[in-house]
Scaffold this motif. Structure first.
Motif, PDB file in Angstrom:
ATOM      1  N   THR A   1       0.785  -1.121   0.036  1.00 13.09           N
ATOM      2  CA  THR A   1      -0.007   0.030  -0.044  1.00 13.09           C
ATOM      3  C   THR A   1       0.931   1.185  -0.032  1.00 13.09           C
ATOM      4  OG1 THR A   1      -0.177   0.128   2.317  1.00 13.09           O
ATOM      5  CG2 THR A   1      -1.889  -1.154   0.997  1.00 13.09           C
TER       6      THR A   1
ATOM      7  N   PHE B   1      -3.345  13.346   4.223  1.00 15.24           N
ATOM      8  CA  PHE B   1      -2.550  11.907   4.637  1.00 15.24           C
ATOM      9  C   PHE B   1      -1.442  12.372   6.091  1.00 15.24           C
ATOM     10  CE2 PHE B   1      -2.498   8.033   1.793  1.00 15.24           C
ATOM     11  CZ  PHE B   1      -3.635   8.381   1.340  1.00 15.24           C
TER      12      PHE B   1
ATOM     13  N   PRO C   1      -3.822  10.955  17.617  1.00 12.05           N
ATOM     14  CA  PRO C   1      -3.457   9.863  18.406  1.00 12.05           C
ATOM     15  C   PRO C   1      -4.128   8.567  18.285  1.00 12.05           C
ATOM     16  CG  PRO C   1      -4.430  11.540  20.044  1.00 12.05           C
ATOM     17  CD  PRO C   1      -4.453  12.203  18.294  1.00 12.05           C
TER      18      PRO C   1
ATOM     19  N   SER D   1      -7.521   8.431  20.600  1.00  6.23           N
ATOM     20  CA  SER D   1      -8.595   9.142  20.368  1.00  6.23           C
ATOM     21  C   SER D   1      -9.471   8.397  19.446  1.00  6.23           C
ATOM     22  CB  SER D   1      -8.346  10.603  20.420  1.00  6.23           C
ATOM     23  OG  SER D   1      -7.583  10.813  19.174  1.00  6.23           O
ATOM     24  N   THR D   2      -9.050   7.547  18.652  1.00  2.68           N
ATOM     25  CA  THR D   2      -9.730   6.831  17.501  1.00  2.68           C
ATOM     26  C   THR D   2      -9.928   5.554  17.934  1.00  2.68           C
ATOM     27  OG1 THR D   2      -7.723   6.055  16.174  1.00  2.68           O
ATOM     28  CG2 THR D   2      -8.866   8.114  15.708  1.00  2.68           C
TER      29      THR D   2
ATOM     30  N   PRO E   1     -14.009   4.028  18.424  1.00  3.82           N
ATOM     31  CA  PRO E   1     -14.856   3.714  17.038  1.00  3.82           C
ATOM     32  C   PRO E   1     -14.033   2.606  16.139  1.00  3.82           C
ATOM     33  CG  PRO E   1     -14.505   6.111  17.347  1.00  3.82           C
ATOM     34  CD  PRO E   1     -13.688   5.377  18.538  1.00  3.82           C
ATOM     35  N   SER E   2     -12.698   2.720  16.228  1.00  5.42           N
ATOM     36  CA  SER E   2     -12.054   1.558  15.558  1.00  5.42           C
ATOM     37  C   SER E   2     -12.441   0.117  15.774  1.00  5.42           C
ATOM     38  CB  SER E   2     -10.497   1.767  15.496  1.00  5.42           C
ATOM     39  OG  SER E   2     -10.168   2.909  14.994  1.00  5.42           O
TER      40      SER E   2
ATOM     41  N   THR F   1      -1.551   0.214   6.426  1.00  2.00           N
ATOM     42  CA  THR F   1      -0.960   1.203   5.713  1.00  2.00           C
ATOM     43  C   THR F   1      -0.226   2.118   6.789  1.00  2.00           C
ATOM     44  OG1 THR F   1      -0.858   2.956   3.891  1.00  2.00           O
ATOM     45  CG2 THR F   1      -2.765   3.074   5.557  1.00  2.00           C
TER      46      THR F   1
ATOM     47  N   ILE G   1       4.412   6.089   3.720  1.00  2.00           N
ATOM     48  CA  ILE G   1       4.274   6.566   2.399  1.00  2.00           C
ATOM     49  C   ILE G   1       5.506   7.767   2.260  1.00  2.00           C
ATOM     50  CG2 ILE G   1       2.682   8.110   1.129  1.00  2.00           C
ATOM     51  CD1 ILE G   1       0.464   6.210   2.517  1.00  2.00           C
TER      52      ILE G   1
ATOM     53  N   SER H   1      -4.708   2.745   0.674  1.00  4.62           N
ATOM     54  CA  SER H   1      -4.170   3.693   1.693  1.00  4.62           C
ATOM     55  C   SER H   1      -5.510   4.536   2.122  1.00  4.62           C
ATOM     56  CB  SER H   1      -3.007   4.348   1.636  1.00  4.62           C
ATOM     57  OG  SER H   1      -1.973   3.638   0.990  1.00  4.62           O
ATOM     58  N   LEU H   2      -5.975   5.115   1.174  1.00  2.00           N
ATOM     59  CA  LEU H   2      -6.937   6.043   1.253  1.00  2.00           C
ATOM     60  C   LEU H   2      -8.193   5.494   2.388  1.00  2.00           C
ATOM     61  CD1 LEU H   2      -7.251   8.955   0.716  1.00  2.00           C
ATOM     62  CD2 LEU H   2      -8.569   8.249  -1.317  1.00  2.00           C
TER      63      LEU H   2
ATOM     64  N   ILE I   1      -7.963   2.478   4.170  1.00  2.00           N
ATOM     65  CA  ILE I   1      -7.842   2.229   5.590  1.00  2.00           C
ATOM     66  C   ILE I   1      -7.809   3.766   6.525  1.00  2.00           C
ATOM     67  CG2 ILE I   1      -5.778   1.372   7.007  1.00  2.00           C
ATOM     68  CD1 ILE I   1      -5.199  -0.595   4.152  1.00  2.00           C
ATOM     69  N   LEU I   2      -7.094   4.591   5.883  1.00  2.87           N
ATOM     70  CA  LEU I   2      -6.934   5.753   6.557  1.00  2.87           C
ATOM     71  C   LEU I   2      -8.378   6.430   7.076  1.00  2.87           C
ATOM     72  CD1 LEU I   2      -4.016   7.898   5.329  1.00  2.87           C
ATOM     73  CD2 LEU I   2      -4.373   6.537   7.640  1.00  2.87           C
TER      74      LEU I   2
ATOM     75  N   VAL J   1     -11.461   4.426   7.036  1.00  4.20           N
ATOM     76  CA  VAL J   1     -12.003   3.711   7.984  1.00  4.20           C
ATOM     77  C   VAL J   1     -11.541   3.579   9.190  1.00  4.20           C
ATOM     78  CG1 VAL J   1     -12.465   1.145   8.497  1.00  4.20           C
ATOM     79  CG2 VAL J   1     -12.713   2.240   5.869  1.00  4.20           C
ATOM     80  N   PHE J   2     -10.021   3.880   9.829  1.00  2.45           N
ATOM     81  CA  PHE J   2      -9.559   3.718  10.988  1.00  2.45           C
ATOM     82  C   PHE J   2      -8.991   5.153  11.378  1.00  2.45           C
ATOM     83  CE2 PHE J   2      -9.490  -0.652   9.269  1.00  2.45           C
ATOM     84  CZ  PHE J   2     -10.121  -1.448  10.693  1.00  2.45           C
ATOM     85  N   VAL J   3      -9.207   6.291  10.573  1.00  2.00           N
ATOM     86  CA  VAL J   3      -8.556   7.289  11.374  1.00  2.00           C
ATOM     87  C   VAL J   3      -9.759   8.413  11.131  1.00  2.00           C
ATOM     88  CG1 VAL J   3      -6.998   9.074  11.448  1.00  2.00           C
ATOM     89  CG2 VAL J   3      -6.293   6.674  11.155  1.00  2.00           C
ATOM     90  N   VAL J   4     -10.179   8.725   9.668  1.00  2.00           N
ATOM     91  CA  VAL J   4     -10.887   9.989   9.413  1.00  2.00           C
ATOM     92  C   VAL J   4     -12.202   9.878  10.021  1.00  2.00           C
ATOM     93  CG1 VAL J   4     -11.757  11.581   7.710  1.00  2.00           C
ATOM     94  CG2 VAL J   4      -9.506  10.579   7.456  1.00  2.00           C
TER      95      VAL J   4
ATOM     96  N   PRO K   1     -13.360   7.521  12.420  1.00  2.00           N
ATOM     97  CA  PRO K   1     -13.442   7.354  13.733  1.00  2.00           C
ATOM     98  C   PRO K   1     -13.387   8.598  14.569  1.00  2.00           C
ATOM     99  CG  PRO K   1     -12.234   5.585  12.874  1.00  2.00           C
ATOM    100  CD  PRO K   1     -12.328   6.471  11.555  1.00  2.00           C
ATOM    101  N   ILE K   2     -12.509   9.619  14.025  1.00  2.00           N
ATOM    102  CA  ILE K   2     -12.604  10.928  14.710  1.00  2.00           C
ATOM    103  C   ILE K   2     -13.831  11.657  14.559  1.00  2.00           C
ATOM    104  CG2 ILE K   2     -11.651  13.383  14.178  1.00  2.00           C
ATOM    105  CD1 ILE K   2      -9.939  11.929  16.099  1.00  2.00           C
TER     106      ILE K   2
ATOM    107  N   TYR L   1     -16.925  10.257  14.249  1.00  2.00           N
ATOM    108  CA  TYR L   1     -17.565   9.257  15.179  1.00  2.00           C
ATOM    109  C   TYR L   1     -17.365   9.331  16.642  1.00  2.00           C
ATOM    110  CZ  TYR L   1     -19.813   4.515  15.959  1.00  2.00           C
ATOM    111  OH  TYR L   1     -20.951   3.586  16.328  1.00  2.00           O
ATOM    112  N   SER L   2     -16.034   9.591  17.120  1.00  2.00           N
ATOM    113  CA  SER L   2     -15.669   9.726  18.389  1.00  2.00           C
ATOM    114  C   SER L   2     -16.557  11.156  19.148  1.00  2.00           C
ATOM    115  CB  SER L   2     -14.094   9.694  18.448  1.00  2.00           C
ATOM    116  OG  SER L   2     -13.791   9.418  19.532  1.00  2.00           O
TER     117      SER L   2
ATOM    118  N   LEU M   1      -7.303  14.613  22.418  1.00  2.00           N
ATOM    119  CA  LEU M   1      -6.959  14.827  21.016  1.00  2.00           C
ATOM    120  C   LEU M   1      -6.725  16.389  20.820  1.00  2.00           C
ATOM    121  CD1 LEU M   1      -7.167  14.094  17.834  1.00  2.00           C
ATOM    122  CD2 LEU M   1      -9.595  15.011  18.069  1.00  2.00           C
TER     123      LEU M   1
END
Lengths: 303, 294
Positions: free
Chosen positions: A116, A139, A146, A149-150, A153-154, A176, A181, B19-20, B22-23, B25-28, B30-31, B33-34, B273
């Protein structure tokens, strides 16, 4: 005649310089330098001993008898070297399962990141597409968030996907890495444009350029990324703790943590043996691949 | 031309898509959502959360336990960051130049603590802090001091964690300082020497001032790292004794995965955060202005 005179005067300043040099570097300044060097190395040896001592102590402790650990004085070597503590620790918890899980998760994470990250890095370095700058900023921005803080939800996403207690749950969020990257992109940017343009003119597609030109040139940087991804995956603790709930799915870190809970204060040699063998793969990798490690560390620090 | 353009765009997005995804689903996601979840009350047993507005934040900021957690985390950071940075600066200066093979050996030993897992290291340090037989107490006794209870007393537990954290972070600081030192152009040092500056003068007037961006980076980076401390607390003390080592992530973990108060825990996550984003923002602003560059 002239040459003789020249020779005479030619020799003299040389001699004088030597004499001067001798007096300048006489015994005292030299002793000063030696003293400084000794002080420097004494400090460095002291420092590295403090750094290394817990590891040495862990290793020696893992070989001592339980009584000896507590009463024999900390500076003493084991009176008999009890290597069987390793076998006992291994059997006390299903460490073969833990090792298989950790190895599977770590190796898959490395492979996933290599794929990836090289794709994304190539896009950012060598393809001109719309919104490239904006996406790159997004990105980079995600690295400021951090994990803690996610994490709730994760965890819910993993639950919702029905992936609780699977290897995939441990791999997916780190499949990834923006650091990866960035690292690869910096390297890809140094590949001569002419090379890529020539391939393009010859009718090579982006996939072809990436696979046939860029990837073969990037072995060292890929090694740095792999090492980092592996160490990170092998050592990670909080996420595997959250998404696994049966002994058979635990990784070495979570497994060791449960051993601590069960055995605290009773089986120190076995606990130290277990700590030793779970760090062993990383220590071996590090000893052989140190230069890749330092490069990645500096990159990660200075991004 | 537009066909080429289209193809470039398609290629770019194709290459970015894994990459997009995954980022997102697991970062953008969730923030976001949180942030939403922090406005709800939810124990995970009920199928749907109840909207409570800013109640979670009101409770959070009215809760003395949360303030003491924050203060404790801050204290832990203050105990850890300056100590790690000063000690490692001294070692980085010593490691900057010298016989290559020797330096490599020293560096390997300094880096060992950062690459090995926190869980394994925590086990060793629990043994070091053992009140009866540990290394820490025998060092104290050999210095003629009273032994301490280390992790087992609420007055010393946080300090014990901080000492281990300093030990663990030194290697990272040394690497970053070394990178900074080696980035200083050799001509500057040579020019100063030609002008008659000695070793210490070069250090004080050239090397240290040029290291300020590195120092600033390390302060922010390490502070963020210390705010995220979890594994060693979970293994060594679980926040005890008497809550004396309950740092903010431990607090968050307890509310989310022990008490299942997801809304309240999300509010804690949002506060964490905001603190970290503020620190990052400060770092980026000063990096833009370049604290002190050539």
């Amino acid at each position: 005649m002239g040459t003789n005179a020249n020779l005479e005067t030619w020799g003299k300043p040389m001699f004088r310089k030597k004499a001067e040099a001798r007096s300048r570097f006489s015994l005292w300044p030299k002793l000063g330098t030696i003293g400084l060097l000794t002080a420097k190395h004494a400090l460095l040896i002291g420092g590295s001993l403090v750094m290394a001592f817990p590891f040495l102590w862990m290793f020696l402790g893992s070989l001592k008898l339980p009584d000896e650990i507590f009463s024999g004085g900390i500076w003493r070597l084991p009176s008999e070297w009890r290597w069987e503590h390793y076998a006992e620790a291994w059997k006390r918890a299903p460490f073969d399962r833990f090792f298989i899980n950790s190895a599977l998760v770590s190796v898959s994470t490395v492979i996933a990141q290599l794929i990836t990250c090289s794709m994304a890095a190539y896009a950012f370095a060598c393809v001109n597409f719309k919104a490239k700058q904006t996406l790159f900023l997004i990105f980079i921005a995600t690295t400021m968030i951090p994990f803690e803080s996610t994490m709730i939800p994760s965890y819910l996403v993993i639950k919702w996907l029905g992936l609780m207690n699977t290897h995939l749950a441990m791999i997916l969020p780190s499949a990834t890495s923006v650091f990866g990257i960035f690292l690869l992109r910096q390297f890809f940017l140094t590949i001569p444009r002419d090379l890529l343009d020539a391939a393009k003119i010859d009718g090579c597609s982006h996939a072809g350029i990436l696979l046939r030109i860029v990837v073969p040139l990037s072995q060292t940087i890929a090694a740095t990324l792999s090492l980092f991804a592996f160490i990170h995956a092998w050592n990670s603790y909080l996420w595997p703790l959250l998404v696994t709930n049966t002994t058979g799915m635990r990784t070495v870190q979570v497994g060791l943590r449960y051993m601590v809970d069960k055995e605290l204060g009773t089986q120190w040699p076995q606990m130290l043996a277990a700590s030793t063998f779970i760090i062993l793969p990383i220590v071996l990798l590090f000893v052989f691949l140190q230069k890749y490690f330092v490069r990645g560390m500096v990159q990660s620090g200075l991004k | 031309m537009s066909a080429v353009r289209l193809r470039e765009n398609a290629a770019g997005f194709m290459l970015l898509s894994p990459s997009l995804l995954i980022l997102f689903v697991f970062v953008v996601i969730p923030i976001g959502y949180s942030a939403c979840l922090s406005l709800f009350s939810w124990d995970m047993m009920r199928p749907s959360p109840t909207f409570v507005g800013f109640d979670n934040y009101v409770h959070l900021f009215g809760n003395p336990a949360f303030y003491s957690t924050l203060t404790r985390t801050l204290l832990y950071t203050v105990l850890t960051v300056p100590a790690a940075m000063t000690i490692s600066l001294a070692f980085a200066i010593l490691l900057d130049k010298g016989v290559r093979s020797l330096i490599t050996i020293y560096r390997t030993l300094f880096f060992a603590p950062i690459i090995t897992s926190t869980v394994a290291i925590s086990v060793v340090w629990m043994f070091i802090y053992h009140p009866d037989y540990g290394l820490a107490n025998s060092v104290l006794q050999s210095l003629g001091l009273q032994p301490l209870k280390w992790l087992n007393a609420s007055s010393t537990a946080l300090l014990s964690l901080a000492i281990m954290a300093v030990w663990k972070q030194i290697g990272f600081c040394v690497i970053i300082y070394l990178a900074g030192l080696q980035g200083i152009p050799a001509e500057l040092e040579e020019a100063a020497k030609v002008d008659g500056a000695g070793r210490y003068r070069v250090l004080a007037s050239i090397k240290l001032p040029l290291l300020t961006p590195t120092v600033f980076f390390l302060v922010v980076y390490l502070t963020i790292e210390q705010l995220q401390t979890f594994a060693q607390v979970d293994v060594m003390t679980k926040g005890g004794p008497a809550g004396s080592t309950e740092l903010i992530v431990m607090h968050l973990y307890n509310y989310a995965f022990e008490r299942f108060q997801m809304g309240y825990a999300s509010a804690i996550a949002m506060v964490l955060l905001v603190i970290i984003l503020l620190l990052t923002w400060v770092q980026m602003r000063s990096a833009g202005r370049k604290v002190h560059y050539q």
